[in-house]
Design a protein around this motif. Structure first.
Motif, short mmCIF file in Angstrom:
data_model
loop_
_atom_site.label_atom_id
_atom_site.label_comp_id
_atom_site.label_asym_id
_atom_site.label_seq_id
_atom_site.Cartn_x
_atom_site.Cartn_y
_atom_site.Cartn_z
N PHE A 1 10.24 -48.38 -21.76
CA PHE A 1 9.88 -49.78 -21.15
C PHE A 1 10.92 -50.73 -21.13
N ASP A 2 11.28 -51.13 -19.79
CA ASP A 2 12.70 -52.04 -19.77
C ASP A 2 12.49 -52.71 -18.26
N LEU A 3 12.11 -53.94 -18.41
CA LEU A 3 11.88 -54.86 -17.19
C LEU A 3 13.12 -55.77 -17.01
N ALA A 4 14.15 -55.70 -17.85
CA ALA A 4 15.39 -56.49 -17.83
C ALA A 4 16.23 -56.31 -16.64
N GLY A 5 16.14 -55.05 -16.02
CA GLY A 5 16.90 -54.82 -14.90
C GLY A 5 18.45 -54.34 -15.30
N SER A 6 18.94 -53.36 -14.69
CA SER A 6 20.37 -52.99 -14.99
C SER A 6 20.94 -52.07 -13.70
N TYR A 7 22.09 -51.64 -13.99
CA TYR A 7 22.82 -50.81 -12.75
C TYR A 7 23.24 -49.45 -13.67
N THR A 8 23.29 -48.45 -12.90
CA THR A 8 23.88 -47.18 -13.61
C THR A 8 24.70 -46.48 -12.27
N ASP A 9 25.75 -45.90 -12.64
CA ASP A 9 26.65 -45.11 -11.59
C ASP A 9 25.86 -43.85 -11.43
N ILE A 10 26.00 -43.34 -10.36
CA ILE A 10 25.52 -41.95 -9.87
C ILE A 10 26.48 -41.22 -8.93
N SER A 11 26.73 -40.12 -9.00
CA SER A 11 27.33 -39.44 -7.99
C SER A 11 26.62 -38.09 -7.84
N TRP A 12 26.47 -37.52 -6.48
CA TRP A 12 25.47 -36.50 -6.25
C TRP A 12 26.34 -35.95 -4.96
N LYS A 13 25.82 -34.71 -4.71
CA LYS A 13 26.44 -33.97 -3.18
C LYS A 13 25.11 -34.09 -2.64
N ASP A 14 25.19 -34.40 -1.39
CA ASP A 14 24.08 -34.29 -0.33
C ASP A 14 23.72 -33.05 0.22
N GLU A 15 22.99 -33.23 1.31
CA GLU A 15 22.76 -31.77 1.82
C GLU A 15 23.73 -31.28 2.69
N ASN A 16 24.69 -32.01 3.08
CA ASN A 16 25.69 -31.71 3.77
C ASN A 16 27.11 -31.28 3.01
N ASN A 17 26.68 -31.24 1.51
CA ASN A 17 27.81 -30.72 0.50
C ASN A 17 28.71 -31.71 0.40
N VAL A 18 28.50 -32.85 0.83
CA VAL A 18 29.25 -34.14 0.70
C VAL A 18 29.00 -35.03 -0.63
N VAL A 19 30.09 -35.16 -1.72
CA VAL A 19 29.86 -35.96 -2.52
C VAL A 19 29.76 -37.60 -2.43
N LYS A 20 28.62 -38.08 -2.83
CA LYS A 20 28.41 -39.75 -2.60
C LYS A 20 28.30 -40.25 -3.94
#
Length: 240
Positions: free
Chosen positions: A158-177
């Motif tokens: 449980f956490d309602l303080a709010g935050s940011y997290t960095d994320i990288s992924w490869k989309d359906e077109n094989n492009v890293v975002k």
């Protein structure tokens, strides 16, 4: 004498049949879900018992019904899994196709945000769950609870303080975002779900769900063993 034996045999069969039928009638599966309105929000997502097995697999427990609206809001390219649960013997009220279903006290809406083909975790190409948001209907109205997942993907807290997290992924077109995903604060949840309601001559702020309108659920969904319209499934589930 032969009639006597036939009579005993008939009585015996009747007793066996009665007992077998009684056993079937008396057995009613019980959902493991626990939502104590005097104790929620719980400190951990697993405390609700919404899911079976490993929490990260998001396999719904008995009477936890998955759903997906026909259209949904954009959330930093994240995928979403949604579920609804209602206390036994309760159901939602239909007011109009374009109005949000009125869920009973004790009902919960669960929404998990995740990414596939993640590039910045140990197991590259895997899934990373970021958060699971829950809306819980109390007698006084809806409350918000957000659960942020740990790195091991074994629990969310449980956490309602709010935050940011960095994320990288490869989309359906094989492009890293990449993106800096924002986990909302309670105030930000309230802003998105705010609803103006007139009580007497006074206008007050209330908070309601967004996506559970009948017109937004009037589309097919694959329920593992069958595909059917979600409105129909809710009715069959005695949720509507």
């Amino acid at each position: 004498m032969r009639k006597y034996y036939y009579l005993i045999f008939a009585v015996f069969l009747s007793i066996v049949f009665f007992m077998s039928c009684s056993d079937k009638d008396e057995y009613v599966p019980v959902s493991p879900v626990t939502v104590d309105l005097t104790q929620v929000p719980y400190p951990k997502l697993s405390d609700y018992k919404f899911f079976e097995g490993d929490l990260k697999n998001q396999i719904p427990a008995l009477n936890v019904l998955p759903y997906a609206p026909a259209s949904s809001l954009f959330a930093d390219y994240a995928h979403k899994k949604r579920f609804v649960w209602m206390p036994p013997g309760t159901k939602a009220t239909y007011n109009a196709d374009s109005k949000v279903l009125e869920l009973p006290v004790g009902a919960c809406l669960i929404k998990t945000f995740y990414y596939d083909n993640v590039q910045n975790i140990t197991a590259v190409g895997g899934t990373r769950i970021i958060e699971t948001r829950i809306m819980i209907r109390k007698a006084t109205g809806w409350i918000f609870a957000d659960y942020v997942w740990n790195t091991e993907q074994t629990e969310a807290y449980f956490d309602l303080a709010g935050s940011y997290t960095d994320i990288s992924w490869k989309d359906e077109n094989n492009v890293v975002k990449s993106t800096s995903y924002r986990i909302p604060t309670e105030v930000q949840c309230m802003i998105c779900h705010k609803n103006k309601e007139v009580v007497g001559t006074t206008e007050i702020d209330t908070y309601i769900p967004i996506g559970i309108k009948p017109q937004n659920l009037n589309c097919n969904y694959n329920y593992f063993t069958e595909t059917k319209t979600q409105v129909t499934k809710w009715i069959e589930q005695c949720y509507l």
